[in-house]
Design an enzyme around this catalytic site. Structure first.
Site, PDB file in Angstrom:
ATOM      1  N   SER A 181      46.252  40.467  39.863  1.00  0.00           N
ATOM      2  CA  SER A 181      46.790  40.008  41.160  1.00  0.00           C
ATOM      3  C   SER A 181      46.332  40.938  42.284  1.00  0.00           C
ATOM      4  O   SER A 181      47.145  41.667  42.850  1.00  0.00           O
ATOM      5  CB  SER A 181      48.318  39.879  41.124  1.00  0.00           C
ATOM      6  OG  SER A 181      48.949  40.981  40.522  1.00  0.00           O
ATOM      7  N   GLY A 213      42.056  47.105  32.678  1.00  0.00           N
ATOM      8  CA  GLY A 213      41.959  48.330  31.905  1.00  0.00           C
ATOM      9  C   GLY A 213      42.995  49.376  32.260  1.00  0.00           C
ATOM     10  O   GLY A 213      43.026  50.454  31.655  1.00  0.00           O
TER      11      GLY A 213
END
Length: 203
Positions: free
Chosen positions: A108, A37
């Site tokens: 990540s 987001g």
């Protein structure tokens, strides 16, 4: 651990440098990392559009899209997240070898995995860009409804809720998508690339 046996690396007839010369630009990875987001995918695609306008060959590797194909056998355990990023590092290297600029949009979350991706690439081929956005703002946006599901316990090991996100300690660049618009962030990234002489300044 590698299981390669009786295999020899075959040197390509056309080198990475040859392709860069033909393309008239450097090839490298723009590694966008940040919470779900935060705007990674949107930013990646906006930067890609501007690079395309400037005739810079590029390709976006998006986290969700990759999990529809190449990494559809992986879940979201720490081990699978690690393998997810390792594969993307290797795929990114292939794109860089082809003379292409790669934009990756992956959460990540773990520093160790991002560092491994950096090691896979050359020293001047990996640009870690932190897409900074507070968890509260990402939850308010919740474009995929994932935070709501995570808060209800419907999604386990969700980054930022019950799985950690390790912010980059010294990224090459940081954009703040809470205080700046996507258009402003895109311009900042392009300006950064120009300042590093990775792309030509607009005439």
């Amino acid at each position: 651990m590698s299981q390669i046996q009786n295999i020899t690396w075959h040197q390509a007839a056309v080198s990475k440098e040859d392709r860069r010369t033909q393309n008239a630009h450097h090839s490298f990875v723009i590694w966008l990392t940040g919470l779900s987001g935060s705007g990674k995918s949107t930013l990646a695609n906006e930067v890609a559009k501007e690079l395309f306008r400037r005739q810079v060959k590029n390709y976006v590797l998006d986290g969700d899209n990759i999990r529809h194909g190449l990494n559809n056998d992986l879940g979201f355990s720490d081990e699978d997240r690690k393998e997810n990023i390792r594969r993307i590092g290797e795929v990114s290297k292939l794109f860089v070898d082809s003379g292409t600029v790669v934009l990756t949009a992956f959460i990540s979350p773990f520093k160790e995995d991002r560092d491994q991706a950096r090691q896979i690439l050359g020293s001047d081929e990996f640009l870690e860009i932190f897409v900074k956005c507070p968890l509260e703002e990402c939850e308010n946006r919740d474009p995929k409804g994932l935070y709501q599901k995570a808060r209800k316990g419907e999604i386990k090991a969700f980054t930022g809720i019950d799985s950690p996100y390790e912010e980059p300690e010294s990224p090459e660049f940081t954009v703040d998508t809470k205080s700046s618009t996507i258009e402003e962030c895109t311009a900042e990234v392009i300006s950064f690339l120009e300042s590093k002489n990775l792309i030509k300044r607009k005439e």
